[in-house]
Scaffold this motif. Sequence first.
Motif, mmCIF file in Angstrom:
data_model
loop_
_atom_site.group_PDB
_atom_site.id
_atom_site.type_symbol
_atom_site.label_atom_id
_atom_site.label_comp_id
_atom_site.label_asym_id
_atom_site.label_seq_id
_atom_site.Cartn_x
_atom_site.Cartn_y
_atom_site.Cartn_z
ATOM 1 N N SER A 1 0.841 -1.191 0.000
ATOM 2 C CA SER A 1 0.000 0.000 0.000
ATOM 3 C C SER A 1 0.879 1.245 0.000
ATOM 4 N N GLY A 2 0.245 2.400 -0.036
ATOM 5 C CA GLY A 2 0.969 3.663 -0.001
ATOM 6 C C GLY A 2 1.341 4.153 -1.391
ATOM 7 N N PRO A 3 1.702 5.441 -1.507
ATOM 8 C CA PRO A 3 2.107 6.017 -2.803
ATOM 9 C C PRO A 3 3.455 5.462 -3.242
ATOM 10 N N GLY A 4 3.772 5.673 -4.527
ATOM 11 C CA GLY A 4 4.989 5.109 -5.093
ATOM 12 C C GLY A 4 6.256 5.543 -4.391
ATOM 13 N N HIS A 5 6.281 6.788 -3.900
ATOM 14 C CA HIS A 5 7.507 7.283 -3.264
ATOM 15 C C HIS A 5 7.599 6.893 -1.791
ATOM 16 N N ALA A 6 6.510 6.381 -1.224
ATOM 17 C CA ALA A 6 6.529 5.978 0.190
ATOM 18 C C ALA A 6 5.688 4.713 0.372
ATOM 19 N N PRO A 7 6.109 3.613 -0.254
ATOM 20 C CA PRO A 7 5.317 2.379 -0.190
ATOM 21 C C PRO A 7 5.409 1.715 1.178
ATOM 22 N N LYS A 8 4.449 0.831 1.432
ATOM 23 C CA LYS A 8 4.449 0.028 2.656
ATOM 24 C C LYS A 8 4.187 -1.417 2.257
ATOM 25 N N PHE A 9 5.084 -2.306 2.655
ATOM 26 C CA PHE A 9 4.966 -3.722 2.341
ATOM 27 C C PHE A 9 4.692 -4.510 3.615
ATOM 28 N N VAL A 10 3.865 -5.560 3.481
ATOM 29 C CA VAL A 10 3.643 -6.516 4.560
ATOM 30 C C VAL A 10 4.043 -7.886 4.025
ATOM 31 N N VAL A 11 4.964 -8.542 4.712
ATOM 32 C CA VAL A 11 5.479 -9.841 4.275
ATOM 33 C C VAL A 11 5.233 -10.871 5.364
ATOM 34 N N GLN A 12 4.838 -12.057 4.948
ATOM 35 C CA GLN A 12 4.689 -13.180 5.881
ATOM 36 C C GLN A 12 5.779 -14.200 5.601
ATOM 37 N N VAL A 13 6.412 -14.700 6.664
ATOM 38 C CA VAL A 13 7.420 -15.737 6.543
ATOM 39 C C VAL A 13 6.925 -16.986 7.269
ATOM 40 N N GLU A 14 7.187 -18.138 6.677
ATOM 41 C CA GLU A 14 6.759 -19.410 7.271
ATOM 42 C C GLU A 14 7.908 -20.412 7.242
ATOM 43 N N ILE A 15 7.971 -21.248 8.270
ATOM 44 C CA ILE A 15 8.863 -22.413 8.268
ATOM 45 C C ILE A 15 7.995 -23.626 8.569
ATOM 46 N N GLY A 16 7.284 -24.077 7.555
ATOM 47 C CA GLY A 16 6.399 -25.225 7.703
ATOM 48 C C GLY A 16 5.507 -25.093 8.924
ATOM 49 N N ALA A 17 5.432 -26.193 9.701
ATOM 50 C CA ALA A 17 4.584 -26.192 10.900
ATOM 51 C C ALA A 17 5.264 -25.536 12.092
ATOM 52 N N ALA A 18 6.514 -25.113 11.942
ATOM 53 C CA ALA A 18 7.242 -24.506 13.067
ATOM 54 C C ALA A 18 6.665 -23.160 13.461
ATOM 55 N N GLY A 19 6.112 -22.459 12.484
ATOM 56 C CA GLY A 19 5.522 -21.166 12.814
ATOM 57 C C GLY A 19 5.579 -20.190 11.660
ATOM 58 N N SER A 20 4.918 -19.061 11.848
ATOM 59 C CA SER A 20 4.904 -18.000 10.846
ATOM 60 C C SER A 20 4.793 -16.648 11.547
ATOM 61 N N ALA A 21 5.155 -15.598 10.840
ATOM 62 C CA ALA A 21 5.067 -14.248 11.405
ATOM 63 C C ALA A 21 5.021 -13.253 10.263
ATOM 64 N N ARG A 22 4.577 -12.045 10.585
ATOM 65 C CA ARG A 22 4.510 -10.977 9.582
ATOM 66 C C ARG A 22 5.377 -9.795 10.009
#
Length: 224
Positions: free
Chosen positions: A179-200
Amino acid sequence: MTAPLADWIADALGHRPADLSLFERALTHGSVDKGEDYQRLEFLGDRVLGLAVATMLYEAVPQEPEGSLSKRLAMLVSGASCAEVARAIGAGPHIRMGKQARDDGARDSVNVLGDVVEALIGALYLDGGLDAATAFVRRAWEPRMRGTPPAPQHPKSALQEWAAANRRRPPVYLVVDRSGPGHAPKFVVQVEIGAAGSARGEGSSKQDAETAAAAALLRQLRGG
């Protein structure tokens, strides 16, 4: 931009410009309708900055191996570090940008400020040579190197090592929102390690968001 800009450049960068147009371009955001913006100078300045800081690190920590030097270098030349330098030299008020970008707060954007500092270094290199550019980098970055504490391990590398040590699949990163304008974008990323867990994690670039997500998952896995 006339004499006051030249005076500011001389004070902030330690070099009186011979070709003021180079520095005007370095301070011109892409939202300005006419003229060239700072992107090409940013490309050049990024390489000059990397060389200068790498040389400083090579001299400052002679016993440190290449891997640790690379981690230090990445931290010192990051967008956040460059933005800190931009604020320290008072670059913000001199940046030219369109009304919408100003209204969106781009003048204080970490991305914009970081890019401008790299562009100014590029302009300084073209106008005054490598010695002038290196002299500025040394003055501006030396306070950030004092004490040279042990290089921290990057969260993504630490998470990769955790997965290998615990016989898990490698981490998988996925952009779940932008989201956000081109000069100030905002990214949300999720990382996973199988069943061990995930976070954003969130950040102003995909890389920053991935780093934040990795750090968050590491805290979960370590019970922190």
